[in-house]
Scaffold this motif. Structure first.
Motif, PDB file in Angstrom:
ATOM      1  N   GLY A  59      12.957   5.865  -6.569  1.00 17.35           N
ATOM      2  CA  GLY A  59      11.800   4.803  -6.006  1.00 17.35           C
ATOM      3  C   GLY A  59      12.251   3.762  -5.429  1.00 17.35           C
ATOM      4  N   THR A  60      11.443   3.361  -4.514  1.00 16.44           N
ATOM      5  CA  THR A  60      12.197   2.289  -3.179  1.00 16.44           C
ATOM      6  C   THR A  60      12.077   1.131  -3.340  1.00 16.44           C
ATOM      7  N   THR A  61      13.188   0.405  -2.665  1.00 11.43           N
ATOM      8  CA  THR A  61      13.701  -1.098  -2.580  1.00 11.43           C
ATOM      9  C   THR A  61      13.368  -1.047  -0.958  1.00 11.43           C
ATOM     10  N   PHE A  80      -3.499   3.580  11.881  1.00  2.88           N
ATOM     11  CA  PHE A  80      -2.861   4.545  12.179  1.00  2.88           C
ATOM     12  C   PHE A  80      -1.349   5.060  12.206  1.00  2.88           C
ATOM     13  N   GLY A  81      -0.781   4.403  10.609  1.00  7.47           N
ATOM     14  CA  GLY A  81      -0.297   5.319   9.603  1.00  7.47           C
ATOM     15  C   GLY A  81       1.310   4.391  10.621  1.00  7.47           C
ATOM     16  N   VAL A  82       1.144   4.458  11.031  1.00  7.05           N
ATOM     17  CA  VAL A  82       2.729   2.955  11.191  1.00  7.05           C
ATOM     18  C   VAL A  82       2.711   1.733  10.583  1.00  7.05           C
ATOM     19  N   GLY A  83       2.338   2.114   9.347  1.00 11.17           N
ATOM     20  CA  GLY A  83       2.590   0.755   8.703  1.00 11.17           C
ATOM     21  C   GLY A  83       3.824  -0.072   7.924  1.00 11.17           C
ATOM     22  N   PHE A  84       4.338   0.663   7.938  1.00 17.46           N
ATOM     23  CA  PHE A  84       5.292   0.506   7.917  1.00 17.46           C
ATOM     24  C   PHE A  84       6.531  -0.502   8.207  1.00 17.46           C
ATOM     25  N   TYR A  85       5.978   0.407   9.563  1.00 15.45           N
ATOM     26  CA  TYR A  85       6.782  -0.458  10.993  1.00 15.45           C
ATOM     27  C   TYR A  85       6.045  -2.114  11.056  1.00 15.45           C
ATOM     28  N   GLU A 103      10.532  -3.540  -4.258  1.00 13.46           N
ATOM     29  CA  GLU A 103      10.427  -2.581  -5.324  1.00 13.46           C
ATOM     30  C   GLU A 103       9.161  -2.008  -5.617  1.00 13.46           C
ATOM     31  N   ASP A 104       9.342  -0.590  -6.079  1.00 13.97           N
ATOM     32  CA  ASP A 104       8.892   0.239  -6.661  1.00 13.97           C
ATOM     33  C   ASP A 104       9.285   1.921  -7.174  1.00 13.97           C
ATOM     34  N   ASP A 105       8.300   2.419  -8.060  1.00 16.23           N
ATOM     35  CA  ASP A 105       9.291   2.847  -9.332  1.00 16.23           C
ATOM     36  C   ASP A 105       8.624   4.685  -8.958  1.00 16.23           C
ATOM     37  N   SER A 152       0.656  -1.263   0.094  1.00 12.97           N
ATOM     38  CA  SER A 152      -0.267   0.338   0.015  1.00 12.97           C
ATOM     39  C   SER A 152       0.470   1.323   0.089  1.00 12.97           C
ATOM     40  N   ASN A 153       2.084   1.247   0.884  1.00 17.06           N
ATOM     41  CA  ASN A 153       3.093   2.046   0.836  1.00 17.06           C
ATOM     42  C   ASN A 153       3.534   2.761  -0.771  1.00 17.06           C
ATOM     43  N   SER A 154       4.018   1.512  -1.912  1.00  7.41           N
ATOM     44  CA  SER A 154       4.382   1.836  -2.586  1.00  7.41           C
ATOM     45  C   SER A 154       3.407   1.581  -3.143  1.00  7.41           C
ATOM     46  N   SER A 155       2.218   1.730  -3.659  1.00  6.56           N
ATOM     47  CA  SER A 155       1.143   2.103  -4.347  1.00  6.56           C
ATOM     48  C   SER A 155       1.309   3.645  -4.514  1.00  6.56           C
ATOM     49  N   ASP A 156       1.023   4.201  -2.370  1.00 10.15           N
ATOM     50  CA  ASP A 156       0.491   5.377  -2.476  1.00 10.15           C
ATOM     51  C   ASP A 156       2.262   5.942  -3.462  1.00 10.15           C
ATOM     52  N   ALA A 157       2.809   5.450  -2.919  1.00 11.36           N
ATOM     53  CA  ALA A 157       4.402   5.840  -3.833  1.00 11.36           C
ATOM     54  C   ALA A 157       4.398   6.434  -5.254  1.00 11.36           C
ATOM     55  N   LEU A 158       3.066   5.369  -6.026  1.00 13.35           N
ATOM     56  CA  LEU A 158       3.514   6.008  -7.155  1.00 13.35           C
ATOM     57  C   LEU A 158       2.240   6.648  -7.756  1.00 13.35           C
ATOM     58  N   ILE A 205       7.675   7.292  -5.967  1.00 19.23           N
ATOM     59  CA  ILE A 205       8.030   8.797  -5.212  1.00 19.23           C
ATOM     60  C   ILE A 205      10.088   9.006  -4.248  1.00 19.23           C
ATOM     61  N   GLY A 206       9.919   7.297  -3.825  1.00 17.07           N
ATOM     62  CA  GLY A 206      11.273   7.743  -3.467  1.00 17.07           C
ATOM     63  C   GLY A 206      11.313   8.717  -2.164  1.00 17.07           C
ATOM     64  N   MET A 207      12.164   8.500  -1.588  1.00 14.19           N
ATOM     65  CA  MET A 207      12.785   9.629  -0.435  1.00 14.19           C
ATOM     66  C   MET A 207      14.087  10.192  -0.752  1.00 14.19           C
ATOM     67  N   SER A 208      13.998  11.450  -0.186  1.00 19.57           N
ATOM     68  CA  SER A 208      15.089  12.235   0.029  1.00 19.57           C
ATOM     69  C   SER A 208      15.757  11.507   1.643  1.00 19.57           C
ATOM     70  N   GLU A 246      12.471  11.237   8.706  1.00 17.15           N
ATOM     71  CA  GLU A 246      11.119  11.703   9.372  1.00 17.15           C
ATOM     72  C   GLU A 246      10.029  10.961   9.102  1.00 17.15           C
ATOM     73  N   ASN A 247       9.636  10.560   8.254  1.00 14.05           N
ATOM     74  CA  ASN A 247       8.917   8.770   7.754  1.00 14.05           C
ATOM     75  C   ASN A 247       9.173   8.162   8.834  1.00 14.05           C
ATOM     76  N   LEU A 248      10.379   7.587   8.332  1.00 12.13           N
ATOM     77  CA  LEU A 248      11.172   6.374   9.102  1.00 12.13           C
ATOM     78  C   LEU A 248      11.212   6.090  10.347  1.00 12.13           C
ATOM     79  N   GLY A 249      11.691   7.806  10.211  1.00  8.08           N
ATOM     80  CA  GLY A 249      12.456   7.231  11.852  1.00  8.08           C
ATOM     81  C   GLY A 249      11.430   7.737  13.349  1.00  8.08           C
TER      82      GLY A 249
HETATM   83  P1  ADP Z   1       1.271   5.902   6.095  1.00  8.78           P
HETATM   84  O1  ADP Z   1       2.292   5.364   5.569  1.00  8.78           O
HETATM   85  O2  ADP Z   1       0.506   5.722   6.895  1.00  8.78           O
HETATM   86  O3  ADP Z   1       1.686   7.634   6.500  1.00  8.78           O
HETATM   87  P2  ADP Z   1       4.112   4.298   7.341  1.00  8.78           P
HETATM   88  O4  ADP Z   1       4.435   4.024   8.391  1.00  8.78           O
HETATM   89  O5  ADP Z   1       3.670   3.142   6.572  1.00  8.78           O
HETATM   90  O6  ADP Z   1       2.416   4.933   7.316  1.00  8.78           O
HETATM   91  O7  ADP Z   1       5.123   5.053   6.014  1.00  8.78           O
HETATM   92  C1  ADP Z   1       5.991   6.388   7.084  1.00  8.78           C
HETATM   93  C2  ADP Z   1       5.794   7.155   5.179  1.00  8.78           C
HETATM   94  O8  ADP Z   1       6.694   7.211   4.807  1.00  8.78           O
HETATM   95  C3  ADP Z   1       4.648   7.507   5.065  1.00  8.78           C
HETATM   96  O9  ADP Z   1       4.053   8.413   4.796  1.00  8.78           O
HETATM   97  C4  ADP Z   1       6.009   7.291   2.699  1.00  8.78           C
HETATM   98  O10 ADP Z   1       5.999   8.828   3.122  1.00  8.78           O
HETATM   99  C5  ADP Z   1       7.058   7.190   3.801  1.00  8.78           C
HETATM  100  N1  ADP Z   1       7.064   5.817   3.003  1.00  8.78           N
HETATM  101  C6  ADP Z   1       6.850   4.651   2.996  1.00  8.78           C
HETATM  102  N2  ADP Z   1       7.046   3.315   2.312  1.00  8.78           N
HETATM  103  C7  ADP Z   1       7.757   4.318   0.958  1.00  8.78           C
HETATM  104  C8  ADP Z   1       7.954   4.038  -0.186  1.00  8.78           C
HETATM  105  N3  ADP Z   1       7.565   2.476  -0.329  1.00  8.78           N
HETATM  106  N4  ADP Z   1       7.972   5.129  -0.936  1.00  8.78           N
HETATM  107  C9  ADP Z   1       8.466   5.902  -1.046  1.00  8.78           C
HETATM  108  N5  ADP Z   1       6.984   6.665   0.910  1.00  8.78           N
HETATM  109  C10 ADP Z   1       7.255   5.511   1.660  1.00  8.78           C
END
Ligand code: ADP
Length: 635
Positions: free
Chosen positions: A169-171, A120-125, A76-78, A34-40, A80-83, A89-92
């Motif tokens: 993108g992000t892997t 709850f916006g912590v999907g990555f964890y 792996e996705d294509d 779902s994060n990858s899909s949002d990033a796309l 928006i990626g992250m700086s 900010e996003n993962l820490g």
């Molecule tokens: P949420 O997606 O609900 O905001 P997450 O913990 O899943 O919470 O992700 C935190 C943030 O990390 C996302 O909002 C997004 O900005 C960034 N992120 C996570 N996965 C990706 C990804 N595959 N590509 C780009 N940004 C990502």
């Protein structure tokens, strides 16, 4: 690589994630996809707006691989990626507001956690549900950024360094825990993707095991020939089911329910749905859901609705707040309209005629659907109302209550005679007693005590039903609504209860108490607006009511709790002429007995106490003490 510490909240959540026991760990994949899909989606939005960006060759997609020997799963996705700043900010760190609620929800059990993690916006964890180490390689879509590598074991911190990705993108690589090796399987991963991510519109590709080929020269010698050097063939796993474009008769109930879970990251089935195909001036398709309970963030002022706006299957806006009136903010789903522009932003959408026209239709359809649902499933509807009614009531409290009639049909409340039942206005009106010309209500945010207020005594005696309204919004609602089906709504605090016919005892008592009222008026002078004799009390000696048109004590309380300054308005003191204490006081007073003041003041104290507040507790305590001493002398 440079080491960083997780922010305290993030650390706490991670600890819970890594130490919980799960029944459905597979949701980690749903969250990452779902994060990858949002990033796309975001990458497409940037390119549509012609902002400067890194392009990619070929079609954008999400790829899922696994390696049995290395024990890794890679997504792996294509996108928006992250700086570097973004990844910190996003993962820490995690969005502040959700943490506490999330931790509370966790205490209810880990299955709740599996279901809530996305909301709850912590999907990555969720990655740490199955991995003891996660590494992220990412390159932002912004041309001036460089590739970054991020790595963590989900403990105290993470490290960041230069990365190696050369396309945007992000892997994400998960180093799978020993007890999660079941996920290192093509069959399993495909199954999970189909189960939870079938509605993602971007292609999710997986390497497929090549079909065994026959050695053609020697047909008897059937042998599998697999060329290990060949690039793996990628195959699309998800279907991209755009349900909203289908005809409702082609969509199963199960599909509707699954799609709801996909859109909202909810785990329960919705209460009901409407599928709209509108071919008017503004063409659109929509599937809207009413959840059984509203999302937890919807009471914030900057709430976000779970309604997504598409333009011919391309997601344009994630939270299309402007397509729903505020009082329907609990509604979720998707709207797809060719009439919106692909690069419309939230700010612009608000002012487009398309948004207004769509909002109008969505509102009408949802309200009608709810009314129909309430008729067919009263119990389920009442449970829904209990959790969501306060939002719908905002629609009635609005000056411009366009949907008043539809909303009044949906309204439910508890009443003095209904017990635990949620009553509708139609029921209340149908059950009006003889002589009762109004529908009466009592608004008091003190839910626990509302039914015991003395002001209800006379109504109870007559067996008249009184609506008990304890949401803050009710005060505003009743001021706007005023009547139901030509029957006025009247406040028991404001209106005077008409005297019962043939109650000669009361008439006599009233006459006898007239002189007392005159004396009390002088005595209380500045403290009350008026003293009058009551027809509504049976048990209590006195109560406060409000003058017609004056602000109620409840309203004052609500405004104060919202930090607004309100000067206290003076109340009307109603005295029960038939109460033994009042009768005695009246007699002693007419006999010219001195020293009655403290008794009289107790009438006022009593009225204050039954409203839940005592203005001067010291004076009350002194009076009470004096009277107790007197009483003791006479024992
Ligand atoms: P949420 O997606 O609900 O905001 P997450 O913990 O899943 O919470 O992700 C935190 C943030 O990390 C996302 O909002 C997004 O900005 C960034 N992120 C996570 N996965 C990706 C990804 N595959 N590509 C780009 N940004 C990502």
């Amino acid at each position: 690589m440079e080491n960083h510490s997780f922010q305290a909240d993030a650390k706490q959540i991670l600890k819970l994630v890594t130490h919980s026991i799960y029944s459905e760990r597979e949701v980690f994949l749903r969250e990452l996809l779902s994060n990858s899909s949002d990033a796309l989606d975001k990458a497409r939005f940037i390119s549509l707006q012609n902002q400067e960006h890194r392009t990619i060759e070929g079609d954008a997609s999400i790829r899922v691989f696994f390696d049995d020997t290395e024990k890794t799963i890679t997504i792996e996705d294509d996108g928006i990626g992250m700086s570097r700043e973004e990844i910190v900010e996003n993962l820490g760190t995690i969005a502040q507001s959700g943490t506490k609620r999330f931790a509370e929800a966790l205490e209810q059990g880990s299955d709740v956690f599996e279901n809530l993690i996305g909301q709850f916006g912590v999907g990555f964890y969720a990655a740490f549900m199955v991995a003891d180490k996660v590494s992220v390689e990412t390159l932002s879509i912004k041309p001036d950024s460089t590739a970054i590598r991020w790595e963590s074991d989900g403990g105290e911190g993470y490290s960041i360094g230069d990365g190696a990705r050369d396309t945007r993108g992000t892997t994400i690589t998960l180093h799978v825990k020993e007890d999660a090796e079941e996920f290192l399987s093509e069959y399993k991963l495909k199954h999970i993707i189909k189960k939870h991510s079938d509605f993602i519109s971007w292609p999710i590709m997986m390497a497929v095991t090549p079909e065994p080929t026959l050695d053609e020269e020697n047909e008897d010698n059937v042998e599998e020939v697999v060329d290990l050097n060949e690039e793996p063939q990628l195959e699309r796993v998800n279907q991209d089911k755009a349900l909203w474009l289908k005809s409702p008769s082609d969509v199963t109930e199960e599909d509707y329910n699954e799609f709801f879970k996909h859109v909202t990251k909810n785990w329960e089935d919705p209460l009901c749905h409407v599928h709209i195909r509108s071919e008017g001036t503004i063409e659109f398709n929509a599937i809207l859901y009413v959840p059984k309970a509203p999302g937890w963030q919807l009471d914030n002022t900057n709430y976000k609705v779970d309604l997504k706006l598409y333009q011919r299957r391309v997601k344009v806006i994630e939270h299309a707040n402007d397509l729903l009136p505020r009082f329907l903010r609990f509604v979720c789903g998707v709207v797809d309209s060719p009439s919106v522009s692909l690069n419309v932003s939230r700010e612009i959408l608000q002012n487009t005629p398309a948004a207004k026209a769509i909002q109008k239709q969505l509102t009408k359809k949802v309200l009608r659907k709810l009314a129909e649902f309430a008729d067919e499933n009263p119990e389920a509807y009442n449970e829904f109302w209990e959790k969501t009614g306060h939002m719908l009531k905002e629609g009635l409290a609005d000056y411009d209550a366009k949907h008043k009639n539809d909303l009044l049909k949906l309204f439910r409340c508890k009443t003095t005679t209904g017990g635990d039942e949620w009553r509708s206005l139609a029921q209340i009106k149908a059950d009006l007693k003889e002589g009762q010309e109004d529908i009466w209500y009592l608004a008091d945010i003190n839910k626990a005590q509302i039914a015991q207020r003395p002001v209800l005594e006379g109504f109870q005696k007559r067996e008249w039903e009184v609506m008990l309204l304890s949401d803050p919004v009710d005060e505003w609602m009743v001021q706007m609504v005023r009547e139901y089906d030509e029957t006025p709504l009247k406040s028991v605090i404001h209106g005077e209860l008409p005297e019962e016919d043939n109650n000669d005892d009361l008439k006599e008592d009233k006459e006898a108490a007239e002189p007392l009222v005159g004396w009390l008026k002088e005595l209380f002078n500045d403290d009350v607006e008026e003293v009058r004799l009551s027809s509504r009390l049976t048990e209590s000696p006195s109560i406060f009511v409000s003058q017609e048109g004056a602000m109620s004590a409840n309203m004052e309380k609500i405004l104060r709790s919202a930090n607004q300054e309100v000067s206290e308005s003076k109340r009307v003191l109603e005295i029960n002429p038939s109460h033994p204490m009042v009768k005695t006081l009246s007699r002693l007073n007419s006999e010219g007995k001195a020293g009655l003041d403290d008794f009289a003041w107790l009438l006022l104290d009593h009225a204050e106490i039954s409203e839940g507040k005592l203005n001067n507790p010291q004076a009350f305590a002194a009076r009470l003490q004096g009277l107790m001493e007197k009483a003791a002398e006479n024992l």
